[in-house]
Every structure is written in structure tokens, then in C-alpha cells.
Design an enzyme around this catalytic site. Structure first.
Site, PDB file in Angstrom:
ATOM      1  N   ASP A 201       0.883  -1.170   0.000  1.00 29.88           N
ATOM      2  CA  ASP A 201       0.000   0.000   0.000  1.00 29.88           C
ATOM      3  C   ASP A 201       0.913   1.209   0.000  1.00 29.88           C
ATOM      4  O   ASP A 201       2.147   1.071   0.135  1.00 29.88           O
ATOM      5  CB  ASP A 201      -0.931  -0.004   1.230  1.00 29.88           C
ATOM      6  CG  ASP A 201      -2.252   0.711   0.943  1.00 29.88           C
ATOM      7  OD1 ASP A 201      -2.212   1.876   0.512  1.00 29.88           O
ATOM      8  OD2 ASP A 201      -3.319   0.106   1.140  1.00 29.88           O
ATOM      9  N   HIS A 278      -3.930   2.489  -4.691  1.00 36.00           N
ATOM     10  CA  HIS A 278      -3.139   2.312  -3.460  1.00 36.00           C
ATOM     11  C   HIS A 278      -1.706   1.873  -3.786  1.00 36.00           C
ATOM     12  O   HIS A 278      -1.144   1.030  -3.086  1.00 36.00           O
ATOM     13  CB  HIS A 278      -3.787   1.256  -2.554  1.00 36.00           C
ATOM     14  CG  HIS A 278      -4.995   1.770  -1.812  1.00 36.00           C
ATOM     15  ND1 HIS A 278      -4.906   2.510  -0.663  1.00 36.00           N
ATOM     16  CD2 HIS A 278      -6.328   1.635  -2.062  1.00 36.00           C
ATOM     17  CE1 HIS A 278      -6.121   2.814  -0.228  1.00 36.00           C
ATOM     18  NE2 HIS A 278      -6.999   2.301  -1.059  1.00 36.00           N
ATOM     19  N   ASP A 333      -9.429  -1.957  -4.695  1.00 37.96           N
ATOM     20  CA  ASP A 333     -10.288  -0.937  -4.082  1.00 37.96           C
ATOM     21  C   ASP A 333      -9.758   0.469  -4.347  1.00 37.96           C
ATOM     22  O   ASP A 333      -8.562   0.687  -4.501  1.00 37.96           O
ATOM     23  CB  ASP A 333     -10.386  -1.156  -2.565  1.00 37.96           C
ATOM     24  CG  ASP A 333      -9.023  -1.096  -1.884  1.00 37.96           C
ATOM     25  OD1 ASP A 333      -8.061  -1.642  -2.460  1.00 37.96           O
ATOM     26  OD2 ASP A 333      -8.920  -0.499  -0.799  1.00 37.96           O
ATOM     27  N   GLU A 334     -10.703   1.398  -4.365  1.00 41.07           N
ATOM     28  CA  GLU A 334     -10.435   2.842  -4.282  1.00 41.07           C
ATOM     29  C   GLU A 334      -9.395   3.348  -5.278  1.00 41.07           C
ATOM     30  O   GLU A 334      -8.642   4.273  -4.960  1.00 41.07           O
ATOM     31  CB  GLU A 334     -10.005   3.204  -2.848  1.00 41.07           C
ATOM     32  CG  GLU A 334     -11.068   2.876  -1.829  1.00 41.07           C
ATOM     33  CD  GLU A 334     -10.668   3.220  -0.392  1.00 41.07           C
ATOM     34  OE1 GLU A 334     -11.495   3.817   0.292  1.00 41.07           O
ATOM     35  OE2 GLU A 334      -9.549   2.886   0.037  1.00 41.07           O
ATOM     36  N   GLU A 477      -3.706   2.400   9.939  1.00 37.53           N
ATOM     37  CA  GLU A 477      -3.206   3.777   9.886  1.00 37.53           C
ATOM     38  C   GLU A 477      -2.898   4.298  11.288  1.00 37.53           C
ATOM     39  O   GLU A 477      -1.875   4.945  11.514  1.00 37.53           O
ATOM     40  CB  GLU A 477      -4.246   4.707   9.231  1.00 37.53           C
ATOM     41  CG  GLU A 477      -4.361   4.579   7.733  1.00 37.53           C
ATOM     42  CD  GLU A 477      -5.384   3.539   7.307  1.00 37.53           C
ATOM     43  OE1 GLU A 477      -5.710   2.648   8.111  1.00 37.53           O
ATOM     44  OE2 GLU A 477      -5.849   3.604   6.148  1.00 37.53           O
TER      45      GLU A 477
HETATM   46  C1  ACM Z   1     -10.928  -0.877   1.980  1.00 39.45           C
HETATM   47  O1  ACM Z   1     -11.278  -0.724   3.150  1.00 39.45           O
HETATM   48  N1  ACM Z   1     -10.479   0.153   1.256  1.00 39.45           N
HETATM   49  C2  ACM Z   1     -10.982  -2.182   1.320  1.00 39.45           C
END
Ligand code: ACM
Ligand code: ZN
Length: 695
Positions: A201, A278, A333-334, A477
């Protein structure tokens, strides 16, 4: 006086069993039994009598079929809370384990099933596989952890779901292999069998890849330890060995050690390599893999460039050579897709492949990677965004943004692992934020995790068979320390385990909580940091009873709409009398990505002495208190006069969850009340409010 003290104490002990344990009437012994096993077993029967384990008790393992290696089971036997010895023959054994032999007739037909029989003369375990016997021993470890005297019983047990996982975000903070092994011990104790490693990430790449050394020489290191310091200070990386460099990575040797330990604990490790989003750290190391070819400023790979696919295929080949798992998680994701629209390579790809938009480009990307992974005899898992633009045929969806995406994928024939954030995100606080460590927001107490039911109400047998199971996710995080990670996992991981293993109809929170207390105590004694469940504070008290005020049920007119993602109760939410809880996502807090400018209609002119609204701040997710709230009133809804203004009294930088009521005392006669909550020019994130209170 002194002489009577002992009999009274003795009687009290008999009359009041400790923590749900019973005493045996004929002997007065404190007994343990199936009621101390988590996850709750499928079925059990109780019989008269008990068996007491003593130090030096002998065990014997009989194997059939192709089962030969019993070293893993012997390691678990050594973990029992009493001393054991290997028996020379089965007749001497107080604990007799038979695996894969002809005695398995009564064992349920499941690889992880077992039958555990406690008789007055000893303990008998039967299983079809080593995994089943392993889980029988976990049940025995839990029972004997409560008392050495076990009531006679027969447990017949097998899991509801095959996938019972826990997720480890080792990118935001690197965790040692010893830490992972310690967590595998706790996972195995409650029969969790999948460890999902989020290896890559923005915050750091964590796996040595021979073909791309810059991933671990550079992209694995950052100049700040605290993730939020790094995030707000340029998000750059540094060379390994730079003084103060923070990070780390697993070598191939480390991974082999982790895998070896996992195999012994009957846990499959699922590696995740994030793409196409990411991926800032990869792009910092290899800028040519981004649309603009620049080191910083993009989070996404460029799907238009062939070298991106060569890179990922080479990486995945090394990953698959290391990890034997059936699945490779490819993230998904994202992705911001921000640069894709204007990138000549992406546009060319879209034209050549006939892709209508960037969602279809993402789908092309995931399909292509999926085909590559399939060509190596493996399957992909991706976060639910991989459904956008069309799902790859063999892909398994990890449903995180809610339950809808996952359930609809299962109904259309795709395998799914459920990890909905409202129930399974263990990085959300588990108790009142004022007493908890800073977290990312949200509120998922133990009871909420436990309440989760992975199967939708309208699913048929085929759709249900596509729900492989569930997983608890711990994004890290805000979880710098290992001890805090454990604190966030336990006891909530036990709830994930029970939902994954036990029958839905057998679940009972009160009973589970009693067992969770025992288990946290057991882990505490083994050196884990766990949440103090006994002293849980619970939900925000203000939210527990409805409010009474003169604007309840009043109509609300919105100059700017609330955000469709956080409607709470819709148009009447701000006057429904229902205050919000600790979480902005609990369906009571209404969210705005603009100023909030609303007018409440009391229906007729009334005397008004108080006007107020509560807002929240969670700066980790860009929810801020308004700069100010301007209040004006009117008799006719046309001509408004100011009634006052209330100003923010908390800095934007305050970490954690805060509530502030912007209230003013006034002396007005009016029918219409307008509240304009103004966002700051400096911080233009979200506004969240739950109720406009008028008195
Ligand atoms: C996520 O929580 N972005 C998979
Ligand atoms: Zn591009």
C-alpha cells in the site's frame, strides 16, 4: 469465630459457581465443559460423571489413511494447561486421538470436523483429518483452561463456513514475523483459518521481490513512524539505512517461516498485492508504471502501458512461487482513476479494447490479471470495486462497503467473502471514543460484530453456497504499536470466529460475552494486550433515548442537499428526535459535502428560547466541525432576521472523535428557523449533524 470461617467459605463456593461453571454434586468439584468452548460447538450432549486431567497424563495418536506426521498435534498437546506424556500403547492413554481411521463413522462429513468424547476413564478424539483433531484439541485447551475437571460429554462439531479470516495491514505498519505467529496462536484457539496479509500500500511495500529490488530498498521505508505525520508531510519514501528510516519487509526466508508456522496452525496465508490503486510506493520506486511517469502525485498504475502488466506478472509469479494459497488477493479498491481519462496510453487502450469509460478500463485490468493468475492455477480475490465495469469470471469478491455488493455477487454465482465495514472493520473504535485510543472513526463494539449474519434473508441454497465466509479487517493507519493491534483484535476476533463456525440459530450474545471474558483473560495470561470488556462503557448515552423539543417532526427545507451516501433518516432526519451515536455511519448522522443550509418550519409562530445542533469532528476521515453556524428566524419564511451565530472552538488538527453543540439562547417569536453551518475555507471536508433542537 475463627473456627466457623472455613465451613462458611466452603459452602459459599459450592452454592455460587464461579463464572457459569457448575460443581459436581457428589464431589464438589468445579467442572468445565462444552459451555466453555468458543466458537460454540454445533452440538453436544452432557452425561453424568467427570474426568479429571492430571499432570503426566498419557496420550496416544492413532492414524489411518495417508496421515503420518503428527508433530503439529503433539505441539498442541504440549500447549494444554497440564503436563502430558506419550503413551506406549493406546490402552494406557488418558487422551486417545484417532485420525483418518475406520473409527470415524460418527464424525460429521467435513474436513475440519471432530468428535470429542469425555468419559469417566478418559478423553477420546476422533477426526477425519489432522485439522479436525487440531480443532478438537483447541476445544480441550479452552475447557481445561477453566478447570481440570471436565464433565462427561460428547461434542460433535464442524464449521458453518470454510473461510474464517483475520486481516493484517502490514503496510501501514510493518509487523514482525514473530508478531504474526503469536496472532496465529490466538486465531487457531478460536478456529480461525485464514490470515490475509495486506502486503502493499502507499505506506510501504513489505515483500522482497528479486526482480524489483527498489521495492524493498526504497518503497519499504519512510521518514516518519506515525502514519498521520507521514501522510500530512509529503508522503515520501527514503532509502533503506537512512537514519530514522521506518519500515521493513519480509524476505523469502521470513515468508517460508511464516508459512511453515501457519501450516502447523491449519491457517492459510493469503497474500495481497494492491492494484491498480493504493500503489504510490511502487510508483515512487518505478515511476514509469504511472500514467505521467512521475515519481509522486499518482496512486494508480497505468492500465495503458504494457510494462505495467509485465511488472505485475513478474511480481505475482514470485508471490505465487512463495505462497501456496489457492487465492491471491489483488486489491482493486479505491483506485482514483484520476489520470486515466487524460493519459494517451489509457485512451489508446480504451479505444483498442472498445472500453466505454474508466470503470471498464479498471475491469479490463482486473480481468487481465485474473486470467494471468488463473493460468498459474490460482484464483483472485478482490475488494468489491472489482465488480465495477463487469466482474472477471473466476474472481472472488471481498465485500467491504456494505453487504449489498457481496450478496448480489453471490446471487449471480460468484464466490464472496463478507467483510462489511459496519460489522467487520476492527479498526473502528470498540468503545466510547473518549476512553479509547485514537482510531479511524466508526463504532463497532463487540455486540455489533457478533450481530453480523453473512447470509442475506432472500438467498437460496445456491447463492448461500457462494458465501465462503467472513473476515475481520484491521487497517492500521492509527495502529502503530503491536500491542494496540492486539487490543483491537481481541475480543472482536472471537465474534468473527463464532459467526464463521457456529450455527446462526445457536448464537446468543449474553452467553458469548461470558465466554469472551474467559478467553480475553486466557489471552491476557499468555501476554496479549486485550480490550477490557468487563469495563465497557457502551454507546453514546445521548443516543439512547429520543429527544423531546418543539421542532420534532417539523418539515425541513434543504438549500443544499445532504449527501446521498449519508442520508440518515432522509428529509425528516434532523427533526426526528433521534440523536446519533458514536459513529457517523450509524444511520442517525446526516452528512454534507457542502455547507449545511436548512430551514425548519414549526408550522405556526411560536415562542423560541433555544436553537441548537450538534456536529462531530473526526479529522482522520475529513469530518470537521463547521467554522460557524449562523442562525436566523422568520415569521413568514421570506424575511429572515439574524438570531445569532456560534463559532468553532476546536482546532481542525485535534485527533479523535469530538462532538460540539452549536446552541444559542434567544427570545424570539417565529415559525421558520434557518441554520447555516459554514465550512472553513481551510478544511472543506464533511459536515455531520444529527438533530436540530428547538425549545
Ligand atoms: C478498503 O477498506 N479500502 C478495502
Ligand atoms: Zn495511463
Amino acid at each position: 469465630m475463627i473456627r466457623t470461617a472455613f465451613p462458611i467459605l466452603f459452602l459459599l463456593l459450592i452454592a455460587f459457581p464461579v463464572k457459569g461453571q457448575d460443581t459436581e454434586p457428589s464431589t464438589g468439584l468445579l467442572l468445565s465443559g462444552p459451555e466453555h468452548v468458543t466458537p460454540k460447538p454445533c452440538s453436544h450432549e452432557l452425561f453424568d460423571g467427570s474426568f479429571s486431567v492430571t499432570d503426566g497424563i498419557e496420550y496416544f495418536i492413532m492414524t489411518g489413511g495417508n496421515i503420518e506426521d503428527t508433530a503439529d498435534l503433539e505441539a498442541e498437546i504440549a500447549a494444554l494447561p497440564f503436563r502430558t506424556a506419550k503413551a506406549g500403547n493406546r490402552k494406557d492413554a488418558g487422551i486417545l486421538i484417532s485420525i483418518g481411521t475406520s473409527r470415524q463413522g460418527t464424525v460429521p462429513m467435513s474436513d475440519e470436523a471432530y468428535v470429542l468424547n469425555v468419559k469417566p476413564d478418559g478423553i477420546r478424539i476422533e477426526a477425519r483429518t489432522a485439522a479436525g483433531a487440531f480443532y478438537a484439541l483447541q476445544s480441550l485447551i479452552q475447557m481445561t483452561g477453566q478447570s481440570r475437571h471436565i464433565r462427561c460429554c460428547m461434542i460433535s462439531d464442524y464449521p458453518r463456513f470454510g473461510y474464517r479470516g483475520l486481516h493484517f495491514d502490514v503496510s501501514r505498519h510493518f509487523r514482525s514475523k514473530e508478531f504474526l505467529m503469536k496472532q496465529m496462536d490466538a486465531m487457531a484457539l478460536v478456529k480461525l483459518n485464514r490470515m490475509h496479509l495486506h502486503l502493499t500500500d502507499a505506506a510501504g511495500w513489505r515483500l522482497e521481490i528479486d526482480a524489483y529490488p527498489r521495492l524493498t530498498e526504497f518503497a519499504a521505508w519512510r521518514p516518519y513512524r506515525k502514519w498521520s505525520d507521514w501522510w500530512t508531510s509529503g508522503r515520501d519514501y527514503c532509502e533503506a539505512g537512512t537514519p530514522g528510516a521506518y519500515g521493513g519487509y519480509y524476505t523469502g526466508e521470513d515468508i517460508r517461516d511464516i508459512l511453515d508456522y501457519a501450516r502447523r496452525k491449519h491457517i492459510e496465508i493469503i497474500p495481497e498485492i494492491e492494484m491498480p490503486g493504493h500503489s504510490e510506493e511502487v510508483i515512487a520506486a518505478y515511476p514509469e508504471l504511472s500514467c505521467k511517469g512521475r515519481q509522486y502525485g499518482s496512486s494508480d498504475f497505468c492500465p495503458g502501458k504494457e510494462e505495467v502488466f509485465s511488472f505485475l506478472e513478474n511480481v505475482l509469479d514470485e508471490v505465487m512461487a512463495l505462497f501456496p494459497s489457492e487465492y491471491v488477493h489483488i486489491g482493486g479498491d479505491e483506485a482514483s482513476k484520476a489520470n486515466w481519462k487524460d493519459c494517451p496510453d489509457c485512451r489508446k487502450r480504451m479505444q483498442e479494447e472498445g472500453l466505454a469509460d474508466v470503470d471498464e478500463l479498471q475491469s479490463y485490468f482486473i480481468h487481465r490479471i485474473g486470467e494471468f493468475v488463473n493460468s498459474r492455477g490460482r484464483k483472485i480475490i478482490g475488494w468489491d470495486e472489482i465488480m465495477q465495469g463487469g466482474l472477471a469470471p473466476d474472481a472472488t469478491v471481498m465485500s467491504w462497503r456494505g453487504t449489498e455488493a457481496g450478496l448480489s455477487a453471490a446471487k449471480s454465482g460468484h464466490d464472496v467473502i463478507m467483510t462489511p465495514n459496519a460489522y467487520c472493520y476492527l479498526d473502528y473504535t470498540q468503545d466510547a471514543p473518549f476512553k479509547e485510543p485514537v482510531s479511524i472513526g466508526g463504532y463497532v463494539p463487540l455486540e455489533k460484530v457478533y450481530s453480523y449474519e453473512p447470509v442475506g434473508p432472500d438467498m437460496d441454497g445456491t447463492a448461500i453456497s457462494h458465501i465462503l465466509g467472513l473476515q475481520g479487517n484491521l487497517w492500521s493507519e492509527y495502529i502503530t504499536e503491536d500491542s494496540k493491534a492486539e487490543y483491537m483484535y481481541y475480543p472482536r476476533a472471537f465474534a468473527i470466529a463464532e459467526t464463521g463456525w457456529s450455527r446462526a440459530e445457536d448464537k446468543d450474545f449474553t452467553d458469548f460475552r461470558r465466554r469472551a471474558l474467559d478467553l480475553t483473560e486466557m489471552l491476557g495470561k499468555k501476554g496479549y494486550d486485550t480490550f477490557d470488556l468487563e469495563n465497557e462503557y457502551g454507546e453514546r448515552k445521548e443516543s439512547l433515548s429520543p429527544l423531546k423539543h418543539i421542532a420534532v417532526d417539523a418539515a425541513v427545507d434543504y438549500s443544499a442537499p445532504y449527501h446521498r451516501q449519508y442520508p440518515a433518516g432522509g428529509e425528516k432526519s434532523l427533526t426526528d428526535g433521534l440523536p446519533g451515536g458514536w459513529s457517523y455511519g450509524d444511520g442517525r448522522w446526516q452528512g454534507f459535502l457542502s455547507d449545511m443550509d436548512v430551514t425548519v418550519d414549526l408550522g405556526c409562530i411560536k415562542p423560541v428560547h433555544y436553537i441548537g445542533a450538534t456536529f462531530m469532528q473526526v479529522n482522520s476521515v475529513e469530518i470537521y466541525l463547521p467554522e460557524k453556524v449562523l442562525v436566523s428566524v422568520s415569521e413568514d419564511g421570506q424575511a429572515f432576521r439574524p438570531a445569532g451565530a456560534v463559532y468553532r472552538d476546536l482546532p481542525y488538527t485535534a485527533d479523535g472523535l469530538y462532538f460540539r453543540t452549536y446552541g444559542l439562547v434567544c427570545d424570539e417569536n417565529c415559525r421558520f428557523i434557518r441554520l447555516h453551518a459554514v465550512r472553513s475555507g481551510e478544511k472543506r471536508g464533511w459536515l455531520f449533524t444529527d438533530e436540530i433542537v428547538v425549545n
